[in-house]
Write a protein that holds these residues in place. Structure first.
Motif, PDB file in Angstrom:
ATOM      1  N   VAL A   1       0.836  -1.206   0.000  1.00  0.00           N
ATOM      2  CA  VAL A   1       0.000   0.000   0.000  1.00  0.00           C
ATOM      3  C   VAL A   1       0.869   1.254   0.000  1.00  0.00           C
ATOM      4  CG1 VAL A   1      -1.696   1.318   1.332  1.00  0.00           C
ATOM      5  CG2 VAL A   1      -1.946  -1.159   1.099  1.00  0.00           C
ATOM      6  N   GLY A   2       1.942   1.248   0.803  1.00  0.00           N
ATOM      7  CA  GLY A   2       2.828   2.404   0.841  1.00  0.00           C
ATOM      8  C   GLY A   2       3.522   2.653  -0.480  1.00  0.00           C
ATOM      9  N   GLY A   3       3.974   1.581  -1.148  1.00  0.00           N
ATOM     10  CA  GLY A   3       4.617   1.753  -2.438  1.00  0.00           C
ATOM     11  C   GLY A   3       3.666   2.281  -3.496  1.00  0.00           C
ATOM     12  N   THR A   4       2.433   1.779  -3.481  1.00  0.00           N
ATOM     13  CA  THR A   4       1.448   2.258  -4.451  1.00  0.00           C
ATOM     14  C   THR A   4       1.119   3.717  -4.221  1.00  0.00           C
ATOM     15  OG1 THR A   4       0.496   0.038  -4.623  1.00  0.00           O
ATOM     16  CG2 THR A   4      -0.865   1.899  -5.363  1.00  0.00           C
ATOM     17  N   LEU A   5       0.928   4.111  -2.965  1.00  0.00           N
ATOM     18  CA  LEU A   5       0.625   5.516  -2.667  1.00  0.00           C
ATOM     19  C   LEU A   5       1.799   6.426  -3.022  1.00  0.00           C
ATOM     20  CD1 LEU A   5      -1.247   5.205   0.764  1.00  0.00           C
ATOM     21  CD2 LEU A   5      -2.216   5.647  -1.497  1.00  0.00           C
ATOM     22  N   ALA A   6       3.023   5.962  -2.774  1.00  0.00           N
ATOM     23  CA  ALA A   6       4.189   6.775  -3.111  1.00  0.00           C
ATOM     24  C   ALA A   6       4.297   6.967  -4.620  1.00  0.00           C
ATOM     25  CB  ALA A   6       5.450   6.119  -2.563  1.00  0.00           C
ATOM     26  N   GLY A   7       4.102   5.880  -5.371  1.00  0.00           N
ATOM     27  CA  GLY A   7       4.156   6.010  -6.824  1.00  0.00           C
ATOM     28  C   GLY A   7       3.064   6.910  -7.363  1.00  0.00           C
ATOM     29  N   SER A   8       1.858   6.759  -6.826  1.00  0.00           N
ATOM     30  CA  SER A   8       0.762   7.623  -7.272  1.00  0.00           C
ATOM     31  C   SER A   8       1.021   9.075  -6.904  1.00  0.00           C
ATOM     32  CB  SER A   8      -0.552   7.148  -6.640  1.00  0.00           C
ATOM     33  OG  SER A   8      -0.844   5.820  -7.020  1.00  0.00           O
ATOM     34  N   GLY A   9       1.591   9.311  -5.726  1.00  0.00           N
ATOM     35  CA  GLY A   9       1.888  10.680  -5.310  1.00  0.00           C
ATOM     36  C   GLY A   9       2.926  11.335  -6.204  1.00  0.00           C
ATOM     37  N   VAL A  10       3.967  10.593  -6.569  1.00  0.00           N
ATOM     38  CA  VAL A  10       4.991  11.144  -7.460  1.00  0.00           C
ATOM     39  C   VAL A  10       4.397  11.463  -8.829  1.00  0.00           C
ATOM     40  CG1 VAL A  10       7.133  10.609  -8.673  1.00  0.00           C
ATOM     41  CG2 VAL A  10       6.908  10.041  -6.256  1.00  0.00           C
ATOM     42  N   THR A  11       3.598  10.534  -9.351  1.00  0.00           N
ATOM     43  CA  THR A  11       2.966  10.762 -10.655  1.00  0.00           C
ATOM     44  C   THR A  11       2.044  11.972 -10.612  1.00  0.00           C
ATOM     45  OG1 THR A  11       3.057   8.387 -11.105  1.00  0.00           O
ATOM     46  CG2 THR A  11       1.556   9.704 -12.438  1.00  0.00           C
ATOM     47  N   TRP A  12       1.244  12.077  -9.559  1.00  0.00           N
ATOM     48  CA  TRP A  12       0.315  13.208  -9.435  1.00  0.00           C
ATOM     49  C   TRP A  12       1.069  14.530  -9.330  1.00  0.00           C
ATOM     50  CZ3 TRP A  12      -0.309  16.750  -5.417  1.00  0.00           C
ATOM     51  CH2 TRP A  12      -1.425  17.583  -5.524  1.00  0.00           C
ATOM     52  N   LEU A  13       2.138  14.566  -8.539  1.00  0.00           N
ATOM     53  CA  LEU A  13       2.888  15.807  -8.357  1.00  0.00           C
ATOM     54  C   LEU A  13       3.510  16.276  -9.664  1.00  0.00           C
ATOM     55  CD1 LEU A  13       3.972  17.979  -6.438  1.00  0.00           C
ATOM     56  CD2 LEU A  13       5.923  16.484  -5.972  1.00  0.00           C
ATOM     57  N   ILE A  14       4.117  15.355 -10.397  1.00  0.00           N
ATOM     58  CA  ILE A  14       4.734  15.732 -11.672  1.00  0.00           C
ATOM     59  C   ILE A  14       3.673  16.168 -12.670  1.00  0.00           C
ATOM     60  CG2 ILE A  14       6.075  14.865 -13.622  1.00  0.00           C
ATOM     61  CD1 ILE A  14       7.578  13.082 -11.679  1.00  0.00           C
ATOM     62  N   SER A  15       2.543  15.487 -12.669  1.00  0.00           N
ATOM     63  CA  SER A  15       1.458  15.860 -13.580  1.00  0.00           C
ATOM     64  C   SER A  15       0.929  17.258 -13.264  1.00  0.00           C
ATOM     65  CB  SER A  15       0.337  14.822 -13.490  1.00  0.00           C
ATOM     66  OG  SER A  15      -0.750  15.207 -14.297  1.00  0.00           O
ATOM     67  N   VAL A  16       0.770  17.566 -11.988  1.00  0.00           N
ATOM     68  CA  VAL A  16       0.285  18.904 -11.594  1.00  0.00           C
ATOM     69  C   VAL A  16       1.287  19.975 -11.986  1.00  0.00           C
ATOM     70  CG1 VAL A  16      -0.261  20.366  -9.606  1.00  0.00           C
ATOM     71  CG2 VAL A  16      -1.230  18.083  -9.767  1.00  0.00           C
ATOM     72  N   LEU A  17       2.568  19.717 -11.743  1.00  0.00           N
ATOM     73  CA  LEU A  17       3.583  20.696 -12.115  1.00  0.00           C
ATOM     74  C   LEU A  17       3.588  20.934 -13.625  1.00  0.00           C
ATOM     75  CD1 LEU A  17       6.574  19.653  -9.809  1.00  0.00           C
ATOM     76  CD2 LEU A  17       5.125  21.676  -9.602  1.00  0.00           C
ATOM     77  N   GLY A  18       3.478  19.853 -14.400  1.00  0.00           N
ATOM     78  CA  GLY A  18       3.425  20.012 -15.852  1.00  0.00           C
ATOM     79  C   GLY A  18       2.200  20.790 -16.304  1.00  0.00           C
ATOM     80  N   THR A  19       1.051  20.509 -15.679  1.00  0.00           N
ATOM     81  CA  THR A  19      -0.168  21.240 -16.027  1.00  0.00           C
ATOM     82  C   THR A  19      -0.047  22.715 -15.696  1.00  0.00           C
ATOM     83  OG1 THR A  19      -1.477  19.241 -15.616  1.00  0.00           O
ATOM     84  CG2 THR A  19      -2.648  21.347 -15.649  1.00  0.00           C
ATOM     85  N   ILE A  20       0.567  23.029 -14.563  1.00  0.00           N
ATOM     86  CA  ILE A  20       0.740  24.434 -14.167  1.00  0.00           C
ATOM     87  C   ILE A  20       1.611  25.167 -15.175  1.00  0.00           C
ATOM     88  CG2 ILE A  20       1.840  25.916 -12.440  1.00  0.00           C
ATOM     89  CD1 ILE A  20       0.908  23.902 -10.329  1.00  0.00           C
ATOM     90  N   ILE A  21       2.733  24.572 -15.539  1.00  0.00           N
ATOM     91  CA  ILE A  21       3.645  25.228 -16.475  1.00  0.00           C
ATOM     92  C   ILE A  21       2.981  25.406 -17.835  1.00  0.00           C
ATOM     93  CG2 ILE A  21       5.829  24.963 -17.709  1.00  0.00           C
ATOM     94  CD1 ILE A  21       6.918  23.512 -15.237  1.00  0.00           C
ATOM     95  N   ALA A  22       2.322  24.351 -18.321  1.00  0.00           N
ATOM     96  CA  ALA A  22       1.663  24.452 -19.629  1.00  0.00           C
ATOM     97  C   ALA A  22       0.552  25.494 -19.602  1.00  0.00           C
ATOM     98  CB  ALA A  22       1.095  23.087 -20.025  1.00  0.00           C
ATOM     99  N   THR A  23      -0.246  25.517 -18.538  1.00  0.00           N
ATOM    100  CA  THR A  23      -1.341  26.485 -18.447  1.00  0.00           C
ATOM    101  C   THR A  23      -0.822  27.908 -18.442  1.00  0.00           C
ATOM    102  OG1 THR A  23      -2.712  24.896 -17.223  1.00  0.00           O
ATOM    103  CG2 THR A  23      -3.302  27.223 -17.050  1.00  0.00           C
TER     104      THR A  23
END
Length: 434
Positions: free
Chosen positions: A175-197
């Motif tokens: 569970v911890g590994g899945t949450l960590a991977g999802s958190g990293v993916t979400w953070l990078i996706s948000v940062l990319g969306t912010i820069i593109a926007t």
């Protein structure tokens, strides 16, 4: 009755009308009754003594006619300063709005907003697609690596499915590994969306004025707003989560107390209420990002600005944003379905196993091909989403604050298209990005 030339009652001429004070039916000053027939050529007593020669005044000419009775030009002719080519032609059509860039500078329709977003991609494709492509490649690479390393390993939930009797520590690690991977993916996706926007909003604001902007210029103009934009995109989901928690709290409390039937009913009602509140918040603050970027305001100030611009137009903005989401979903789904089929063929994946989730050993080939499809999809949909939001912001300011006057002056375009017009009145609003 109007005494102006060219206006008379039907079936009569101005000289046949009796005087307004009734003098035509009463004796004159010398008591001799109505004037003799030979006096009919004289103007009535209440008319001016200086009248034009007979036959010089004509009825309004129909469109296309230029001459009146006696060879004198009619009202529609250039010599009388009338509209050309005929009567009333100057009021038949409103003057065309100025269009220095991707949109006409006036209140926009739904089709014009969507067309403006697509026109930005066509007119400035190097900058727009370059920004979207770089952001999509970075975010999708991070997502593919996270999926391949975290979600395919023995320490993930997929890996846990192979172990029929996992221990507590193994479950916790998965569970911890899945949450960590999802958190990293979400953070990078948000940062990319912010820069593109941020960068694409700056490109759209220049494209409205008919000006091009390079990727470097867009980055220099937007980078100072990125921390506040990140705060805005972090605060809005937090606000939606808080509202959803409040809406579902009664059902959860009843569930803990043991009233399962009542708890289920309240949880369902709370879920619907949370969904409605989330949609309302999304639309109310949907213009906060362009307000923050183009007006250089803070997080709370941009949220208040968005609420002010959306007030009274919530349903219209909701319809346009929903239509944009459907368009983006259709474009993305069409691309990703094709690439997923190619990935199953190249990577040797079973279609049914992949659809049902029974295949837990997804190959790297499959992940890479699917990732390429996601990159193509994001490269196309990023500019549409950012463009529609930026143009909606400008459209609301044009409707509420006459922003079009400021944009016309900033673009150096005459107010009503190519024809020369008087200077526009001063407006108190700043131009986008100014």
């Amino acid at each position: 009755m109007n005494d102006s030339p060219g206006w008379a009652s039907p079936g009569s001429s101005p000289s046949d009308e009796p005087a307004r004070d009734g003098s035509g039916d009463r004796p004159d000053a010398e008591g001799q009754g109505p004037s003799a027939p030979e006096d009919r050529g004289a103007p009535p007593v209440n008319w001016s003594q200086q009248q034009p020669p007979p036959g010089q005044w004509t009825a309004p000419s129909p469109p296309g006619a230029t001459a009146g009775t006696g060879g004198a030009p009619g009202w529609g002719s250039p010599s009388h300063g009338g509209p050309q080519p005929g009567w009333n032609s100057g009021w038949a059509q409103p003057p065309a709005a100025a269009k220095p860039g991707i949109i006409p500078l006036r209140p926009l329709g739904v089709g014009e907003i969507l067309d403006g977003a697509v026109s930005t991609m066509r007119a400035h494709w190097r900058t727009v697609l370059g920004i979207s492509l770089v952001v999509a490649v970075v975010t999708q690479t991070a997502s593919t690596l996270t999926t391949g390393l975290w979600f395919r390993g023995s320490g993930s939930l997929q890996g846990l499915e192979k172990n029929p009797n996992p221990t507590f520590d193994e479950t916790l690690d998965a569970v911890g590994g899945t949450l960590a991977g999802s958190g990293v993916t979400w953070l990078i996706s948000v940062l990319g969306t912010i820069i593109a926007t941020a960068m694409l909003t700056m490109v759209v604001s220049r494209a409205v004025l008919g000006r091009s902007v390079s990727t470097g210029d867009a980055w220099r103009s937007a980078r100072g707003q990125l921390p506040r934009l990140f705060g805005l995109l972090f605060l809005l989901p937090l606000l939606v989560t808080a509202v959803a928690a409040v809406a579902m709290a009664p059902g959860l409390i009843l569930a803990v107390s043991g009233s399962r039937t009542a708890a289920a009913a309240f949880i369902v009602l709370g879920a619907f209420a949370a969904l409605a509140a989330a949609v309302w918040i999304w639309i109310r603050y949907s213009l906060a990002a362009p307000a923050l970027i183009l007006e250089r305001q803070g997080v709370i100030a941009s949220m208040r600005r968005s609420a002010k611009l959306v007030r009274g137009a919530w349903w219209r903005i909701f319809g346009i944003q929903l239509l944009t989401l459907v368009l983006i979903f259709c474009v993305g789904a069409a691309i990703e379905i094709v690439t997923s089929i190619i990935a199953m063929v190249v990577g040797g994946e079973g279609a049914m196993d992949w659809l049902t989730g029974e295949n837990t050993t997804t190959s790297w080939t499959f992940l890479i091909v699917v990732g390429i499809g996601s990159v193509i999809s994001s490269t196309i949909t990023f500019p549409i989403s950012a463009g529609v939001t930026a143009l909606l912001y400008m459209d609301q300011r044009i409707r509420r604050e006459a922003l079009d006057l400021e944009l016309i002056r900033a673009a150096g375009t005459p107010e009503n298209g190519p024809q020369q017009q008087p200077p526009a009145p001063q407006a108190h609003n700043a131009t986008p990005g100014g």
